[in-house]
Design an enzyme around this catalytic site. Structure first.
Site, PDB file in Angstrom:
ATOM      1  N   ARG A   1      35.937  45.861  30.855  1.00 32.80           N
ATOM      2  CA  ARG A   1      36.515  45.805  32.208  1.00 32.80           C
ATOM      3  C   ARG A   1      35.459  46.306  33.181  1.00 32.80           C
ATOM      4  O   ARG A   1      34.395  46.792  32.782  1.00 32.80           O
ATOM      5  CB  ARG A   1      37.859  46.545  32.320  1.00 32.80           C
ATOM      6  CG  ARG A   1      38.089  47.750  31.482  1.00 32.80           C
ATOM      7  CD  ARG A   1      37.242  48.925  31.788  1.00 32.80           C
ATOM      8  NE  ARG A   1      37.179  49.252  33.184  1.00 32.80           N
ATOM      9  CZ  ARG A   1      36.218  49.957  33.754  1.00 32.80           C
ATOM     10  NH1 ARG A   1      35.198  50.407  33.028  1.00 32.80           N
ATOM     11  NH2 ARG A   1      36.217  50.214  35.041  1.00 32.80           N
TER      12      ARG A   1
ATOM     13  N   ALA B   1      34.104  45.002  37.291  1.00 27.88           N
ATOM     14  CA  ALA B   1      33.773  43.679  37.819  1.00 27.88           C
ATOM     15  C   ALA B   1      32.457  43.090  37.269  1.00 27.88           C
ATOM     16  O   ALA B   1      32.452  41.964  36.748  1.00 27.88           O
ATOM     17  CB  ALA B   1      33.759  43.735  39.344  1.00 27.88           C
TER      18      ALA B   1
ATOM     19  N   ARG C   1      41.361  37.151  34.447  1.00 29.35           N
ATOM     20  CA  ARG C   1      41.787  38.167  35.424  1.00 29.35           C
ATOM     21  C   ARG C   1      41.478  37.634  36.824  1.00 29.35           C
ATOM     22  O   ARG C   1      40.441  37.002  37.017  1.00 29.35           O
ATOM     23  CB  ARG C   1      41.068  39.510  35.210  1.00 29.35           C
ATOM     24  CG  ARG C   1      41.456  40.194  33.892  1.00 29.35           C
ATOM     25  CD  ARG C   1      40.910  41.612  33.817  1.00 29.35           C
ATOM     26  NE  ARG C   1      41.657  42.527  34.667  1.00 29.35           N
ATOM     27  CZ  ARG C   1      41.280  43.792  34.881  1.00 29.35           C
ATOM     28  NH1 ARG C   1      40.185  44.269  34.334  1.00 29.35           N
ATOM     29  NH2 ARG C   1      42.005  44.574  35.658  1.00 29.35           N
TER      30      ARG C   1
ATOM     31  N   GLN D   1      40.893  55.068  33.629  1.00 28.37           N
ATOM     32  CA  GLN D   1      39.448  54.821  33.588  1.00 28.37           C
ATOM     33  C   GLN D   1      38.655  56.077  33.942  1.00 28.37           C
ATOM     34  O   GLN D   1      37.564  56.293  33.411  1.00 28.37           O
ATOM     35  CB  GLN D   1      39.062  53.699  34.570  1.00 28.37           C
ATOM     36  CG  GLN D   1      39.490  52.309  34.170  1.00 28.37           C
ATOM     37  CD  GLN D   1      40.824  51.935  34.760  1.00 28.37           C
ATOM     38  OE1 GLN D   1      41.675  52.775  35.034  1.00 28.37           O
ATOM     39  NE2 GLN D   1      41.049  50.651  34.950  1.00 28.37           N
TER      40      GLN D   1
ATOM     41  N   ASP E   1      35.690  45.462  43.393  1.00 24.70           N
ATOM     42  CA  ASP E   1      35.966  44.239  42.634  1.00 24.70           C
ATOM     43  C   ASP E   1      35.751  42.991  43.474  1.00 24.70           C
ATOM     44  O   ASP E   1      35.491  41.909  42.944  1.00 24.70           O
ATOM     45  CB  ASP E   1      37.377  44.263  42.068  1.00 24.70           C
ATOM     46  CG  ASP E   1      37.462  45.279  40.950  1.00 24.70           C
ATOM     47  OD1 ASP E   1      37.665  46.471  41.252  1.00 24.70           O
ATOM     48  OD2 ASP E   1      37.251  44.903  39.785  1.00 24.70           O
TER      49      ASP E   1
ATOM     50  N   LYS F   1      40.019  49.453  42.426  1.00 25.67           N
ATOM     51  CA  LYS F   1      41.108  49.980  41.603  1.00 25.67           C
ATOM     52  C   LYS F   1      42.228  50.604  42.432  1.00 25.67           C
ATOM     53  O   LYS F   1      41.965  51.315  43.405  1.00 25.67           O
ATOM     54  CB  LYS F   1      40.497  50.998  40.623  1.00 25.67           C
ATOM     55  CG  LYS F   1      41.458  51.701  39.695  1.00 25.67           C
ATOM     56  CD  LYS F   1      42.340  50.747  38.920  1.00 25.67           C
ATOM     57  CE  LYS F   1      41.575  49.657  38.207  1.00 25.67           C
ATOM     58  NZ  LYS F   1      42.450  48.548  37.726  1.00 25.67           N
TER      59      LYS F   1
END
Ligand code: MRU
Length: 335
Positions: free
Chosen positions: A32, A34, A75, A182, A223, A234
């Site tokens: 995960r 970007a 995604r 995260q 992202d 996020k």
């Protein structure tokens, strides 16, 4: 791929042999962040092409399109995924007249190049961005924008690493980052490995630490960044940015130009991924609500550009007015 769902308790590497597995690994967040998603997608696409070398010529084109479509569905928010797919499609078109073997060789080469370029971009961002981090700084970050989220070194954590490499003393506060954790699981793990002091706080504590004068600046990744400088990152980033402004603390975003989406005039157009309810109902498999509790799980939010003190990219540092400055930076990049 290092399975990021299991960190920090287990360091397990997974080997994938076809593009279905890679797309599923992105969807399930084995990998995960970007830039990491972009590079993984490029490698998945190369695998997808390689696995079809026995196909007839016309069938190969249709197969390649299906591979790209499957990757694109993994995604929705990180634009690096679509940037990587576009780039692989361009390579495909150029190499196609040379036949299937030439296409596969070109796709592999491109995916490997993207991996190397991303590390180089992170190093450059570190060099530019570290000047913004004072010696002795206490830096708050949200989510994980480190080596794990990129091909290596990291965007936000790359800037912190570069400040440390420049001889500065830096202390990091890492928001836990519910629901996937995260910050607690990945950012803390990375920084501890590097010997950079890190304190994990729960997301709700950030304002308290800022108000108490215990945070000097905030730095996060992104992202997708719209043409006007609105930043999707996020979930929880927006709250951190508002709190930073309220407390007169600079809020920096570090992201490569592959994260810029200049086709979007502002952040309201950015698709926000809604993930499964179980991520919120459970923590690491342990239920924290009853099974039928209604929950919501948007994975990202959009921070309006007025909260963003600067955007650090591999070409330098952009400030307001972002509309124009980001475009200039992106076109300088493609010279
Ligand atoms: O859902 P994730 O973990 O893929 O979200 C990651 C983030 O929001 C990161 O901050 C962003 O991708 C930048 S990573 C260099």
């Amino acid at each position: 791929m290092l399975d990021q769902r299991l960190l920090p308790r287990q360091e397990i590497y997974r080997r994938y042999r076809d593009h279905h597995e890679v797309a599923e690994a992105i969807r399930a967040m084995v990998i995960r962040g970007a830039p990491a998603i972009g590079v993984a997608a490029a490698m998945g696409i190369a695998l997808g092409a390689l696995n079809a070398t026995a196909a007839a010529d016309e069938e190969f084109d249709a197969h390649f399109e299906r591979v790209c479509n499957e990757m694109a569905a993994a995604r929705p928010t990180a634009v690096n995924l679509f940037w990587a797919i576009d780039r692989m499609q361009g390579v495909y078109r150029n190499a196609r007249p040379g036949g299937i073997g030439a296409v596969c060789a070109a796709l592999i080469q491109e995916a490997v190049r993207m991996h190397a370029e991303d590390i180089e971009a992170n190093r450059a961002m570190g060099r530019h961005g570290q000047v913004l981090i004072p010696d002795g700084a206490r830096v708050l970050t949200h989510c994980n924008a480190g080596a794990l989220a990129t091909a290596g070194y990291g965007t936000a954590l790359g800037v912190i690493r570069a400040a440390v490499e420049a001889g500065k003393r830096v202390e990091v506060y890492a928001d836990e980052t519910r629901p996937f954790l995260q910050g607690a699981r990945l950012t803390a793990w990375e920084l501890q490995k590097d010997g950079i002091p890190v304190t994990v706080i729960t997301d709700g504590m950030a304002g308290h630490f800022m108000q108490a004068g215990r945070i000097d600046c905030v730095i996060v990744g992104a992202d997708r960044i719209a043409a006007n400088g609105d930043v999707a990152n996020k979930i929880g980033t927006y709250s951190v940015a508002v709190l930073a402004k309220e407390n007169r603390i600079p809020f920096y975003v570090a992201a490569p130009t592959s994260t810029f989406d200049l086709s979007m005039p502002d952040g309201s157009h950015i698709p926000i991924e809604e993930r499964g309810a179980e991520e919120v109902r459970r923590i690491q498999g342990i239920p924290i609500t009853s099974d039928d509790t209604q929950v919501a799980n948007p994975a990202f939010d959009v921070t309006p550009n007025r909260y963003v003190s600067a955007i650090i990219a591999e070409r330098g540092i952009a400030r307001q007015p972002y509309l124009g400055n980001l475009r200039a930076m992106r076109s300088a990049n493609s010279e």
